[in-house]
Scaffold this motif. Sequence first.
Motif, PDB file in Angstrom:
ATOM      1  N   VAL A  33       0.944  -1.113  -0.064  1.00  0.00           N
ATOM      2  CA  VAL A  33      -0.024   0.025  -0.073  1.00  0.00           C
ATOM      3  C   VAL A  33       0.905   1.040  -0.001  1.00  0.00           C
ATOM      4  N   GLU A  34       0.816   1.761  -1.328  1.00  0.00           N
ATOM      5  CA  GLU A  34       2.081   2.921  -1.088  1.00  0.00           C
ATOM      6  C   GLU A  34       1.449   4.055  -2.182  1.00  0.00           C
ATOM      7  N   VAL A  35       2.077   5.375  -1.851  1.00  0.00           N
ATOM      8  CA  VAL A  35       2.110   6.515  -2.812  1.00  0.00           C
ATOM      9  C   VAL A  35       3.375   6.527  -3.367  1.00  0.00           C
ATOM     10  N   PRO A  36       3.703   6.377  -4.800  1.00  0.00           N
ATOM     11  CA  PRO A  36       5.012   6.563  -5.320  1.00  0.00           C
ATOM     12  C   PRO A  36       5.421   7.789  -5.234  1.00  0.00           C
ATOM     13  N   PHE A  79       8.823  -5.613  -0.878  1.00  0.00           N
ATOM     14  CA  PHE A  79       9.316  -4.478  -0.640  1.00  0.00           C
ATOM     15  C   PHE A  79       8.105  -3.352  -1.260  1.00  0.00           C
ATOM     16  N   SER A  80       8.437  -2.251  -1.050  1.00  0.00           N
ATOM     17  CA  SER A  80       7.486  -1.153  -1.576  1.00  0.00           C
ATOM     18  C   SER A  80       7.167  -1.553  -3.342  1.00  0.00           C
ATOM     19  N   GLY A  81       5.860  -1.424  -3.609  1.00  0.00           N
ATOM     20  CA  GLY A  81       5.615  -1.574  -5.102  1.00  0.00           C
ATOM     21  C   GLY A  81       5.838  -3.032  -5.595  1.00  0.00           C
ATOM     22  N   GLY A  82       5.795  -4.082  -4.840  1.00  0.00           N
ATOM     23  CA  GLY A  82       6.335  -5.297  -4.916  1.00  0.00           C
ATOM     24  C   GLY A  82       7.615  -5.612  -5.412  1.00  0.00           C
ATOM     25  N   ASP A  83       8.521  -4.613  -5.103  1.00  0.00           N
ATOM     26  CA  ASP A  83       9.966  -4.741  -5.553  1.00  0.00           C
ATOM     27  C   ASP A  83      10.613  -5.847  -4.541  1.00  0.00           C
ATOM     28  N   ALA A  84      11.743  -6.409  -5.132  1.00  0.00           N
ATOM     29  CA  ALA A  84      12.647  -7.399  -4.266  1.00  0.00           C
ATOM     30  C   ALA A  84      13.920  -7.149  -4.715  1.00  0.00           C
TER      31      ALA A  84
END
Length: 187
Positions: A33-36, A79-84
Motif C-alpha cells: 500500500v503505497e504512494v509513489p 518491498f514497496s511496490g512489489g519490489d525485491a
Amino acid sequence: MTLAQAALGQRSLTTQALLVLTGSAALGLLSQVEVPMLPVPMSLQTLGVTLIGLTLGARLAALTVLAYLAQGAAGLPVFSGGDAGAHHLVGPTAGFLWGFVAMAWATGWLVERGLDRGFLRLFAAAAVPAALLYVPGVAWLTLFVGMDLSTAIAAGAAPFLLGDAIKCAIAAVTVSGGWKALGARRR
C-alpha cells in the motif's frame, strides 16, 4: 508484557517462529500500500513496523523485521511496490529499511518498559522510534546517495511527518483495542 505474550502465554520456539513469519508477511503486505514518491515512496511499512514492535516486544520485533529484509533480499516481492532484491538494502531507501530494525526493537523495548497500555503510552512508544527512523534514512540519503542535508530532509523526512503521526495514532488505537478485547475475553 507485550500483547502477544498476554494473548499467547509462554511461547515455544515454534510459536515465536510463527509470529516472526506472520509479522514479516503482514509487513510485506502493508508495504504494497503505497504512494509513489522519489527517492523514498510513502507506504504503510512504518505502520507495520510499529504494530510489530508494539505487539511482539524488542527482540521478536527486530527478528521479524530482519526476516522481512531477508525475504526481500532473497527475491520475494515484499518491498514497496512489489519490489525485491538485495540491491534495495544498499539503494536510496536502505537507511530506512535498516532503520526499521532499530525502530521495531526500540518500539518493543519501550513497550517492555511500561508503555504497553493506554492510547497515550502506546502513542509515545510508537512516535519516538518513528521519529528516530529519520536519522538513518536522511543520513543514508546524504552520505551514500549524495544529497545535501536540506535536500535529504525535504525528500526523506518532511513529506512523511504527518502520515507517520497518523500511523502512530492508528497503531496505538489498534493495540489499545487489542488489550481491551483480550481483557473482555478473559472475563
